[in-house]
Motif scaffolding. Structure first.
Motif, PDB file in Angstrom:
ATOM      1  N   THR A  71      -9.732   2.758  20.818  1.00  0.00           N
ATOM      2  CA  THR A  71      -7.773   2.247  21.067  1.00  0.00           C
ATOM      3  C   THR A  71      -7.079   2.055  22.495  1.00  0.00           C
ATOM      4  O   THR A  71      -6.334   0.878  22.527  1.00  0.00           O
ATOM      5  N   LYS A  87      -3.175  10.930   8.853  1.00  0.00           N
ATOM      6  CA  LYS A  87      -3.903  11.238   9.575  1.00  0.00           C
ATOM      7  C   LYS A  87      -4.644  10.524  10.544  1.00  0.00           C
ATOM      8  O   LYS A  87      -5.237   9.854  11.675  1.00  0.00           O
ATOM      9  N   TYR A  88      -5.424   9.168   9.645  1.00  0.00           N
ATOM     10  CA  TYR A  88      -5.962   7.666  10.448  1.00  0.00           C
ATOM     11  C   TYR A  88      -5.037   7.344  11.375  1.00  0.00           C
ATOM     12  O   TYR A  88      -5.731   6.879  13.164  1.00  0.00           O
ATOM     13  N   THR A  89      -3.643   7.502  11.577  1.00  0.00           N
ATOM     14  CA  THR A  89      -2.427   6.635  12.145  1.00  0.00           C
ATOM     15  C   THR A  89      -3.108   7.785  13.979  1.00  0.00           C
ATOM     16  O   THR A  89      -3.453   6.926  14.906  1.00  0.00           O
ATOM     17  N   GLN A 149       0.443  -1.241  -0.192  1.00  0.00           N
ATOM     18  CA  GLN A 149      -0.045   0.414  -0.325  1.00  0.00           C
ATOM     19  C   GLN A 149       0.803   1.196   0.244  1.00  0.00           C
ATOM     20  O   GLN A 149       1.808   1.363   0.218  1.00  0.00           O
ATOM     21  N   GLU A 167      -5.631   9.576  14.938  1.00  0.00           N
ATOM     22  CA  GLU A 167      -7.074   9.544  15.387  1.00  0.00           C
ATOM     23  C   GLU A 167      -7.182   7.939  15.847  1.00  0.00           C
ATOM     24  O   GLU A 167      -8.053   8.317  16.395  1.00  0.00           O
ATOM     25  N   ARG A 168      -6.504   7.140  15.478  1.00  0.00           N
ATOM     26  CA  ARG A 168      -6.313   6.386  15.809  1.00  0.00           C
ATOM     27  C   ARG A 168      -6.050   5.872  17.263  1.00  0.00           C
ATOM     28  O   ARG A 168      -6.754   5.415  18.280  1.00  0.00           O
ATOM     29  N   PRO A 176      -0.385   2.092   7.532  1.00  0.00           N
ATOM     30  CA  PRO A 176      -1.419   2.004   6.993  1.00  0.00           C
ATOM     31  C   PRO A 176      -2.780   2.443   7.673  1.00  0.00           C
ATOM     32  O   PRO A 176      -3.163   1.400   8.411  1.00  0.00           O
ATOM     33  N   ARG A 177      -4.195   2.842   7.178  1.00  0.00           N
ATOM     34  CA  ARG A 177      -5.367   3.005   7.066  1.00  0.00           C
ATOM     35  C   ARG A 177      -5.559   1.904   6.551  1.00  0.00           C
ATOM     36  O   ARG A 177      -5.411   0.796   5.861  1.00  0.00           O
ATOM     37  N   GLY A 178      -6.710   1.560   7.201  1.00  0.00           N
ATOM     38  CA  GLY A 178      -7.559   0.398   6.936  1.00  0.00           C
ATOM     39  C   GLY A 178      -6.775  -1.190   7.430  1.00  0.00           C
ATOM     40  O   GLY A 178      -7.583  -1.804   6.985  1.00  0.00           O
ATOM     41  N   GLU A 201      -3.061  10.646   4.175  1.00  0.00           N
ATOM     42  CA  GLU A 201      -4.690   9.712   4.474  1.00  0.00           C
ATOM     43  C   GLU A 201      -3.698   9.355   5.799  1.00  0.00           C
ATOM     44  O   GLU A 201      -4.857   8.746   7.006  1.00  0.00           O
ATOM     45  N   ASP A 202      -2.876   8.319   5.905  1.00  0.00           N
ATOM     46  CA  ASP A 202      -2.080   6.811   6.217  1.00  0.00           C
ATOM     47  C   ASP A 202      -1.689   7.817   7.719  1.00  0.00           C
ATOM     48  O   ASP A 202      -2.053   7.511   9.386  1.00  0.00           O
TER      49      ASP A 202
END
Length: 531
Positions: free
Chosen positions: A145, A134-136, A126, A138-139, A192-194, A131-132
């Motif tokens: 979490t 931001k995802y990290t 990937q 926010e997670r 990685p997001r998702g 976006e990764d």
């Protein structure tokens, strides 16, 4: 420490990196290419790096999970440092440099805009982008979490993707340790997001890819063919072999069954490295503190007089000399290496050993005949911790305070510690932290660990919150001294000594490796074998 008003693009601050942040735009230099070698690494290079081969490392503990956002155990950090990357990272001389970021701008004290590397791939193929990032984060901040890093990044107001290679962090208030946290593995690394479950199937952008793991035996990593630093890693693979005691590690190193290891006991390390001129020794830096964590939710330790008696009955210097042979210093919560201008413990309340005064306080608290605190839980796998606990047991007994030492395996002990589920006393030493805030934030009333201990001190909470926003190094050092004095006055935690976490050793045919104060082996990526 370099003044951040300089036009030089290289950030040169140490662990308290954010201390001189200012409103002017700042730019990190491009990372481009391999780092320059430290004197230690340069002295053992022996020419150009050679490609291929396997480095076998003797490890003293299995990983407890491999998801960087949920980790609590130091035993996992070696692996995450090779599997994952962050926006920033630490150099061997503890300066911050770019990693997945190529640089950043800081238009004001609460805004950071990062430019990201292009062409980076995660181990699953990937593509990495904003976006990764931001995802990290926010997670991490999502309560579901249950990330221990959530408190460290609580100042984040928003993470905004400006374009695929640009991401903006907005903070609620100035945060002196923010960049230090971003540079620290596993705290600030990107996932990685998702992605699915990471504890057993880690996916990062680091120099090595997860290959296999046999608990209590070996964990193997293979070189990442898509790693973004040209030419790295030089090794084909890295194998961590697990040993449960120092004698087995010592034997394996001497026979060259392993190429590299570390020792917890400075006396053992000194003996081993003297046995061969071909062994390279790298003594650790004084970054680890051995504390006694106190559960104050119930009697008798909810009474400050009892806690003060415990402190007065403690001879910290005797513990230091007996356990470590003097290879360390008497400690308060924050090791002196954490903040520029901070010069150690100094005179702390209730640090002078006074058994008579301890007995008097116990009598005032209604325990004239002494008291039994029950189990004192310690890490079974660390003989230094057990030895110190035994000395403390003897010292406290002189004041009429009884404890029963209960060694325990690391994983359940850490779970009990973080949740405050131990009955009275528990010791688990802290590994290196990127900033003093990472240590003292544990005992705030809002932190899960603080709640578990029974913390409820609005004054201390305010002191810690304010120290986090101080950008002047000298003023910040003074703030942490004041925090430590307050903690010692109330005896929220009984700190004994500070010392190096590990003493590293490796055979000289393993070249290009550079140790870190954090005692994680990030620079295996620059190592090679020359047999």
């Amino acid at each position: 420490m370099t003044d951040r008003r300089s036009k030089d693009a290289t950030i040169t601050a140490g662990p308290a990196l954010g201390a001189l942040a200012r409103r002017d735009a700042l730019r990190l230099a491009l990372a481009g290419g391999a780092m320059g070698l430290s004197p230690l690494a340069f002295a053992q290079t022996g020419g150009s790096p050679k490609r291929g081969g396997r480095l076998t490392i003797g490890a003293d503990a299995d990983p407890i999970g491999l998801d960087p956002s949920t980790l609590t155990a130091f035993s996992s950090y070696d692996f995450t440092s090779l599997l994952y990357s962050g926006l920033l990272r630490w150099t061997p001389d503890m300066k911050v440099e770019p990693d997945l970021a190529t640089g950043f701008e800081q238009p004001n004290e609460t805004t950071y805009v990062f430019k990201l590397r292009s062409g980076v791939k995660f181990h699953n193929g990937q593509a990495f982008d904003a976006e990764d990032v931001k995802y990290t984060f926010e997670r991490i901040l999502d309560p579901k979490t249950a990330s221990p890093s959530a408190t460290l990044f609580a100042s984040i107001k928003a993470v905004t993707v400006l374009d695929p290679l640009t991401v903006r962090f907005e903070l609620n208030s100035p945060s002196a340790p923010f960049l230090s946290y971003l540079a620290t593995n596993p705290t600030g690394v990107i996932v990685p997001r998702g992605v699915g479950e990471l504890n057993t199937k880690p996916v990062g952008t680091g120099p090595f890819v997860f290959e296999s793991y046999q608990p209590n035996q070996v964990l193997t990593l293979k070189a990442n063919p898509d790693y973004y630093e040209k030419g790295q890693p030089y090794l084909d693979s890295v194998a961590f072999r697990f040993f449960k005691d120092q004698a087995s590690l010592t034997s394996a190193l001497r026979s060259k069954a392993i190429d590299m290891t570390w020792f917890k006991d400075p006396k053992v390390s000194a003996q081993i490295v003297r046995s061969s001129a071909d062994l390279v020794s790298a003594p650790g830096k004084t970054t680890r503190t051995f504390p006694v964590w106190i559960n104050m939710k119930a009697p008798p330790l909810n009474d400050v007089r009892v806690r003060r008696a415990l402190s007065l009955a403690t001879d910290r210097k005797a513990c230091l000399e007996t356990v470590l042979g003097g290879s360390g210093k008497v400690a308060a919560m924050v090791p002196e290496s954490h903040v520029g201008g901070y010069d150690g413990v100094g005179e702390m309340p209730y640090y002078k050993t006074d058994v008579a005064a301890a007995k008097k306080l116990l009598a005032e608290a209604g325990h004239a005949n002494g008291l039994d605190l029950g189990d004192y839980i310690v890490v079974a796998a660390n003989p230094l911790d057990v030895s110190c606990a035994q000395i403390l047991q003897q010292q406290w007994a002189e004041a009429g305070i009884k404890v029963a030492i209960k060694p325990m395996e690391t994983a359940p002990l850490i779970s009990m510690w973080l949740k405050g589920e131990y009955p009275t006393l528990l010791s688990v030493a802290l590994s290196w932290s990127p900033d003093p805030d990472a240590i003292v934030s544990r005992i705030t009333s809002a932190h899960a660990q603080g709640k578990g201990m029974g913390m409820n001190d609005a004054k201390l909470d305010a002191m810690i919150a304010e120290a986090r926003t101080i950008l002047d190094t000298g003023k910040r050092a003074a703030a942490y001294m004041a925090i430590q004095r307050h903690v010692c006055e109330q005896v929220y935690c009984l700190d004994i000594y500070q010392y190096p976490l590990r003493w590293e050793a490796w055979w000289s045919y393993a070249k290009g490796y550079q140790p870190l104060a954090a005692n994680i082996r990030s620079y295996v990526r620059t190592a090679w074998i020359d047999k």
